[in-house]
Design an enzyme around this catalytic site. Structure first.
Site, short mmCIF file in Angstrom:
data_model
loop_
_atom_site.label_atom_id
_atom_site.label_comp_id
_atom_site.label_asym_id
_atom_site.label_seq_id
_atom_site.Cartn_x
_atom_site.Cartn_y
_atom_site.Cartn_z
N ARG A 15 41.71 70.12 11.98
CA ARG A 15 42.89 70.72 11.35
C ARG A 15 43.79 69.65 10.73
O ARG A 15 43.82 69.48 9.53
CB ARG A 15 43.67 71.56 12.38
N ASP A 16 44.48 68.89 11.55
CA ASP A 16 45.42 67.90 11.04
C ASP A 16 44.70 66.83 10.24
O ASP A 16 45.24 66.30 9.27
CB ASP A 16 46.18 67.27 12.21
N HIS A 207 51.51 62.36 19.97
CA HIS A 207 50.70 62.51 18.75
C HIS A 207 51.12 61.38 17.81
O HIS A 207 52.21 61.41 17.25
CB HIS A 207 51.00 63.89 18.14
N HIS A 209 50.24 58.46 14.67
CA HIS A 209 49.46 58.00 13.52
C HIS A 209 49.38 56.48 13.55
O HIS A 209 50.18 55.81 14.20
CB HIS A 209 50.08 58.51 12.22
N CYS A 240 49.53 62.69 6.17
CA CYS A 240 50.56 63.72 6.06
C CYS A 240 51.03 63.77 4.61
O CYS A 240 51.57 62.78 4.10
CB CYS A 240 51.75 63.45 6.99
N ASN A 249 45.61 60.06 12.04
CA ASN A 249 45.92 60.02 13.47
C ASN A 249 45.10 58.91 14.13
O ASN A 249 44.09 58.45 13.58
CB ASN A 249 45.54 61.35 14.11
#
Length: 298
Positions: A15-16, A207, A209, A240, A249
């Protein structure tokens, strides 16, 4: 504080990770990616985002992906649901859990979802109400928990304010997100020093990056504070679109290598993750972004 002896890896690559990739990934490849991750020992995989396709074209096939995966009973499959419409779509295809996202930065909130922080929380209220009725657990992300691409460093008090409201609204867990990857271990320590007296470690995730190469150092700091849930992305996928310059990430395989070296259990097969990193990177037409995948090769 004592480091946990076992941690949970929350895989966000499908997803991300993929939603920020410029190459459109075919549905069968996404399904294969999730199935490979499911066989690796991961227990939490964020599979899709149920948003309007015009905003995130990569996630336009969310229903097809969820319908096509081979579910493993040991795995919790979650999805991002920014509003009640997205929540309804996700539940209709059997998502186990859903996630919502807010920001600790007013500027980022306006850029990301065209709403103030307060208005974003109001928007999420119907999702939480429906999820409570349906007995669907809700996770939350707090973006820009350390720094914002528009405002610079964010005060820990602002992060706590948003995180506490999300907990009070019914979220079972809040992921403190270093969206820009600009945070250092000192920043992570300051953030957790401020948040942990009010929200226990077992209600928090981290979370991060790796834009500035600080992701593993920040996770090591969070481990020392007792945090035991970490988001990661196979092959270092992601970025992002609303944080210029932000890279992916922390790579799942790089994080696993560190955890294994520390003797911290995760239940995840490192070799399976490395193979999966190469699989999805080949599909994207580029090498993995992780140090470990590149160092060990295929």
């Amino acid at each position: 504080m004592t480091r946990p002896v076992r941690v949970t890896l929350y895989e966000v690559g499908p997803r991300d990770g993929l939603q920020s990739e410029a190459v459109t990934v075919p549905t069968p490849v996404k399904i294969d990616l999730i199935n490979r991750l499911s066989r690796s020992g991961l227990t939490h995989i964020e599979t899709a985002s149920f948003v309007a396709p015009k905003w995130v074209p990569q996630m336009a096939d969310a229903e097809e992906v969820m319908a096509g995966i081979a579910r493993d009973k040991r795995v919790t499959y979650s999805a991002l649901t920014p509003n009640l419409t997205g929540y309804g779509r996700a539940v209709s295809v059997g998502v186990d859990r859903v996630a919502i996202f807010a920001s600790a930065s007013e500027s980022f909130s306006h850029k990301n979802i065209n709403a103030s922080i307060a208005d974003s929380l109001i928007r999420f209220a119907p999702v939480l109400t429906a999820a409570k009725t349906d007995h669907v657990p809700v996770r939350a992300y707090v973006s820009c928990a350390i720094a914002c691409p528009y405002e610079g460093r964010i005060a820990p008090e602002a992060v706590l304010n948003v995180a506490q409201q999300l907990i009070d609204m019914g979220c079972y867990e809040v992921a403190l997100s270093d969206t820009t990857g600009a945070g250092t271990p000192a920043d992570m320590a300051r953030l957790l020093d401020h948040v942990l007296p009010h929200i226990p470690a077992d209600r928090l995730a981290v979370h991060v990056h790796d834009t500035y190469g600080q992701a593993l150092a920040n996770i090591l700091t969070a481990l020392d504070y007792g945090i035991a849930t970490f988001d990661s992305s196979v092959g270092g996928l992601g970025g992002c679109p609303y944080a210029p310059g932000a890279s992916g990430n922390v790579a799942t395989e790089d994080l696993l290598y560190m955890l294994n070296g520390l003797g911290i259990e995760s239940g995840v097969d490192l070799e399976a993750i490395i193979e999966t990193a190469w699989f999805i990177s080949d599909a994207l037409g580029r090498p993995p972004r992780s140090k470990l995948a590149l160092a060990t090769g295929r």
